[in-house]
Write an enzyme that holds these catalytic residues in place. Structure first.
Site, mmCIF file in Angstrom:
data_model
loop_
_atom_site.group_PDB
_atom_site.id
_atom_site.type_symbol
_atom_site.label_atom_id
_atom_site.label_comp_id
_atom_site.label_asym_id
_atom_site.label_seq_id
_atom_site.Cartn_x
_atom_site.Cartn_y
_atom_site.Cartn_z
ATOM 1 N N SER A 288 24.857 56.136 52.193
ATOM 2 C CA SER A 288 26.000 55.324 52.635
ATOM 3 C C SER A 288 26.896 55.087 51.425
ATOM 4 C CB SER A 288 25.480 53.979 53.144
ATOM 5 O OG SER A 288 26.528 53.048 53.278
ATOM 6 N N TYR B 226 20.260 46.209 52.971
ATOM 7 C CA TYR B 226 20.836 47.533 53.235
ATOM 8 C C TYR B 226 21.325 48.172 51.937
ATOM 9 C CZ TYR B 226 23.693 51.007 55.770
ATOM 10 O OH TYR B 226 24.241 52.168 56.261
HETATM 11 P P1 NAD Z 1 22.704 54.327 65.208
HETATM 12 O O1 NAD Z 1 22.302 52.907 65.419
HETATM 13 O O2 NAD Z 1 23.729 54.938 66.122
HETATM 14 O O3 NAD Z 1 21.432 55.253 65.221
HETATM 15 C C1 NAD Z 1 20.255 54.878 64.565
HETATM 16 C C2 NAD Z 1 19.146 55.798 65.009
HETATM 17 O O4 NAD Z 1 17.950 55.371 64.352
HETATM 18 C C3 NAD Z 1 18.876 55.725 66.520
HETATM 19 O O5 NAD Z 1 18.452 56.989 66.967
HETATM 20 C C4 NAD Z 1 17.734 54.715 66.598
HETATM 21 O O6 NAD Z 1 16.943 54.844 67.778
HETATM 22 C C5 NAD Z 1 16.958 55.110 65.362
HETATM 23 N N1 NAD Z 1 16.056 54.066 64.886
HETATM 24 C C6 NAD Z 1 16.331 52.744 64.697
HETATM 25 N N2 NAD Z 1 15.237 52.104 64.276
HETATM 26 C C7 NAD Z 1 14.240 53.039 64.199
HETATM 27 C C8 NAD Z 1 12.874 52.993 63.838
HETATM 28 N N3 NAD Z 1 12.292 51.855 63.468
HETATM 29 N N4 NAD Z 1 12.166 54.134 63.890
HETATM 30 C C9 NAD Z 1 12.740 55.298 64.280
HETATM 31 N N5 NAD Z 1 14.031 55.405 64.632
HETATM 32 C C10 NAD Z 1 14.768 54.282 64.593
HETATM 33 O O7 NAD Z 1 23.174 54.393 63.688
HETATM 34 P P2 NAD Z 1 24.135 55.374 62.864
HETATM 35 O O8 NAD Z 1 25.372 54.624 62.554
HETATM 36 O O9 NAD Z 1 24.212 56.709 63.470
HETATM 37 O O10 NAD Z 1 23.309 55.413 61.504
HETATM 38 C C11 NAD Z 1 22.536 56.501 61.098
HETATM 39 C C12 NAD Z 1 22.373 56.447 59.606
HETATM 40 O O11 NAD Z 1 23.644 56.495 58.983
HETATM 41 C C13 NAD Z 1 21.694 55.167 59.083
HETATM 42 O O12 NAD Z 1 20.815 55.484 58.027
HETATM 43 C C14 NAD Z 1 22.874 54.379 58.563
HETATM 44 O O13 NAD Z 1 22.493 53.468 57.574
HETATM 45 C C15 NAD Z 1 23.750 55.462 58.039
HETATM 46 N N6 NAD Z 1 25.157 55.102 57.887
HETATM 47 C C16 NAD Z 1 25.882 54.702 58.945
HETATM 48 C C17 NAD Z 1 27.197 54.369 58.737
HETATM 49 C C18 NAD Z 1 28.069 53.922 59.869
HETATM 50 O O14 NAD Z 1 29.161 53.427 59.579
HETATM 51 N N7 NAD Z 1 27.668 54.052 61.105
HETATM 52 C C19 NAD Z 1 27.769 54.447 57.475
HETATM 53 C C20 NAD Z 1 26.991 54.875 56.417
HETATM 54 C C21 NAD Z 1 25.678 55.195 56.637
#
Ligand code: NAD
Length: 261
Positions: free
Chosen positions: A143, A156
């Protein structure tokens, strides 16, 4: 179809960024194990879609990645039912927004377990199998918060800085083995994870929904738009290519200029 005959394990891929990455890998012919929570019928539809697109088997494993035994069982199942993974995408993550003095201890523990420790566990389990093949691609979704901080996100930010350091270390350890280890650091991507933190940020900062979107989330992102999941997936896909073999230990920003400031 540069991934025909290759197998990929993508954590947190029932939604958001992980799902887009799973789709991109399948579109290049990879056999994919997806992981994550959600509605069983929706997950089955995704699994079938991946098989149709790739022409290769796809599986879902619902392991809770805060549980080391469940991670172990997921990697073992991937290896026995799909084959040992060539590509590991550590993407599962969660967020909680609260000032550090009020940060719930169980949320701290869960975020460190999922966002950081799970990356260690899947990597330590998959690397020996990648070494045997002389090929591996580990892609960690870090991130912008692996490089800079924001208030009220202590767990985080700590976990994502940890992922960035872990990525560099493992890249050095595997550099001569045909394995690359990188992280992608998106800014704000429009996914359920971002949508879910809006109410907490509204409460903790006393703001309206529009103020959170424009004055908090997009404030630091000079492009003034959310990154798309397809943009992140395209970068992840590039990292799986042979031509990306010299990219290792990198933390690649995709944040609309956020961390350039
Ligand atoms: P999201 O909430 O859409 O998806 C998260 C996924 O992780 C889902 O499939 C969920 O079921 C799964 N998950 C949650 N808890 C879990 C657990 N305990 N065990 C197994 N699976 C689990 O989130 P996203 O925005 O797609 O985020 C994905 C990654 O990207 C994360 O690591 C997040 O930190 C990172 N990220 C997101 C953003 C953003 O702005 N959305 C920015 C930077 C980084």
């Amino acid at each position: 179809m540069h991934l025909k005959g290759k197998r990929a394990l993508v954590t947190g891929s029932t939604s958001g960024i992980g799902l887009a990455i799973a789709r991109a890998l399948a579109a290049e012919g990879a056999s994919v194990m997806i992981n994550g929570f959600g509605d069983a019928d929706e997950i089955e539809a995704i699994r079938k879609e991946l098989e149709d697109v790739s022409g290769a088997p796809a599986l879902h494993d619902g392991a809770d990645l805060t549980d080391v035994d469940a991670i172990d069982a997921m990697v073992a199942r991937c290896t026995s039912e799909l084959g040992s993974p060539h590509i590991l995408v550590n993407n599962a993550g969660m967020q909680h927004v609260a000032p550090v003095a009020d940060f719930p201890v169980e949320k701290w523990d869960a975020i460190i377990a999922l966002n950081l420790s799970a990356v260690f566990h899947t990597s330590r389990m998959c690397i020996p199998m990648m070494r045997q093949k002389g090929f591996g691609r580990i892609i960690n979704t870090a991130s912008a918060h692996s490089l800079v901080a924001s208030p009220n996100k202590s767990a985080y930010v700590a976990a994502k800085h940890g992922v960035a350091g872990f990525t560099k270390t493992v890249a050095l350890e595997t550099a001569e083995d045909g394995i690359t280890v990188n992280c992608i650091s998106p800014g704000y991507v429009w996914t359920p994870l971002v949508e879910k933190q809006i109410p907490d940020t509204m409460a903790s900062r006393g703001l309206t929904r529009e103020e959170v979107m424009n004055d908090v989330l997009l404030k630091a992102q000079p492009t003034k738009r959310f990154v798309t999941v397809e943009e992140v997936a395209a970068l992840a896909l590039f990292l799986t290519r042979e031509e990306a073999g010299s990219i290792t230990g990198a933390n690649i920003s995709m944040d609309g200029g956020w961390t350039a400031q």
